[in-house]
Design an enzyme around this catalytic site. Sequence first.
Site, PDB file in Angstrom:
ATOM      1  N   GLU A   1       7.577  15.813  32.492  1.00 42.36           N
ATOM      2  CA  GLU A   1       7.238  15.061  33.720  1.00 42.36           C
ATOM      3  C   GLU A   1       6.627  16.014  34.756  1.00 42.36           C
ATOM      4  OE1 GLU A   1      11.039  12.977  34.784  1.00 42.36           O
ATOM      5  OE2 GLU A   1      11.520  13.685  32.763  1.00 42.36           O
TER       6      GLU A   1
ATOM      7  N   HIS B   1       7.051   9.121  32.434  1.00 40.59           N
ATOM      8  CA  HIS B   1       8.327   9.471  31.797  1.00 40.59           C
ATOM      9  C   HIS B   1       8.322   9.175  30.287  1.00 40.59           C
ATOM     10  CE1 HIS B   1      12.602  10.264  31.576  1.00 40.59           C
ATOM     11  NE2 HIS B   1      12.677  10.438  32.865  1.00 40.59           N
TER      12      HIS B   1
ATOM     13  N   HIS C   1      14.251   8.691  40.904  1.00 43.91           N
ATOM     14  CA  HIS C   1      13.038   8.071  40.339  1.00 43.91           C
ATOM     15  C   HIS C   1      12.580   6.861  41.145  1.00 43.91           C
ATOM     16  CE1 HIS C   1      12.941  10.907  37.230  1.00 43.91           C
ATOM     17  NE2 HIS C   1      13.565  10.273  36.268  1.00 43.91           N
TER      18      HIS C   1
HETATM   19  C1  G6D Z   1      18.930  11.658  33.567  1.00 43.35           C
HETATM   20  O1  G6D Z   1      18.899  13.738  34.758  1.00 43.35           O
HETATM   21  C2  G6D Z   1      18.166  12.933  33.832  1.00 43.35           C
HETATM   22  C3  G6D Z   1      16.795  12.633  34.408  1.00 43.35           C
HETATM   23  O2  G6D Z   1      16.059  13.846  34.506  1.00 43.35           O
HETATM   24  C4  G6D Z   1      16.064  11.634  33.524  1.00 43.35           C
HETATM   25  O3  G6D Z   1      14.835  11.311  34.124  1.00 43.35           O
HETATM   26  C5  G6D Z   1      16.911  10.376  33.347  1.00 43.35           C
HETATM   27  O4  G6D Z   1      18.173  10.712  32.797  1.00 43.35           O
HETATM   28  C6  G6D Z   1      16.236   9.384  32.411  1.00 43.35           C
HETATM   29  O5  G6D Z   1      19.323  11.082  34.767  1.00 43.35           O
END
Ligand code: G6D
Length: 341
Positions: A308, A173, A100
């Site tokens: 997302e 998100h 991210h």
């Molecule tokens: C975890 O694997 C998930 C991700 O997809 C998510 O965006 C995150 O938690 C908040 O890492």
Amino acid sequence: MRIKKELIAEYNGKKIYSFFLSNGKGLSAEILNYGGIIKRLIYKNTDICLGFDTFEDYLTNDDYFGAIIGRNANRIVNSEFNINGKKYKLTSNSGKDNHHGGINGFDKKIWEAELVEDEEASLILKTTSEDGEEGFPGNLTVKVTYTLTEDNGIKIHYEAESDADTVVNLTNHTYFNLNGHEKGDILNHSLFLYSDFYTPNGDNETTNGEILSVKGTVFDFNEESSFKNRILSSDKQIIASSGIDHNFILNGSGYRKVGFVKGDKSGIAMEIYTDRDGIQVYTANEILGNRVCKGNALYKRYSGVCFETQAFPGNLKFSHFPSSILKKGEKFNSVTSYKFI
Ligand code: G6D
């Protein structure tokens, strides 16, 4: 008046505001200039997104509640990729991976903000990401516009440009719970998703390059189905992620309707429209009920679900996936909307 702002904090020498927007037809939102976070999304007097009451709580939130994600949504394995034969090394914030956008992704930026009221109420957020920020090449200018539409949608328009070839894969998100953010889990929400294929995860929480048909699997939502019997199934992919945390390949192209979700108690429904190829459906598998959140709610696993919209995770490694590379001088221009019924 359908727009207003309120100073809520000072942080790192900058003012943090809550921006309040309403479409005058029953949809309203509270959005922060910190991370572009959607803090409240209220429809039919129901707050349908997970979040916190205070800005300070968002500073220590690694679940990305409501935030704009960038430069890159999802994981880049080993925090490295090549563009034009040159290798770039990113910051790592999820084991060896860049997740991210890295340690200080777009969810942690204090965006320039401008409220606009013409036929609809909008919040225009702008920021820059310098060459080398988190290891990404190119000086990037970014504009994200949230608009509350007359037909009860929140439209998110993403625009970006760079002075060098780089990676741009922006998303939002927000965790939705259409019964109300504090009303328990989304297991009995139903989902229709216009997707015949998905990209399964390998052993590193992201894609392994395969493209599989959803037919006959727990990932087939081409007929409206509840989350419950999918999330609580013994499917290996579901077990490995403790729920759904997968990229779905969306049928069709261009800006189109790709999904429909319905709350089982409230009857509130949500249509998803986007021009993107993929969507990460994430059922809040890692929220473990150990933190008091908005309105003293104690969110737990499956308290919300994220949609997302994105490029397929792994696209910088697997050339058969559509690329998220933005060429110098080209414009990233994408729209995703969540419309409430
Ligand atoms: C975890 O694997 C998930 C991700 O997809 C998510 O965006 C995150 O938690 C908040 O890492």
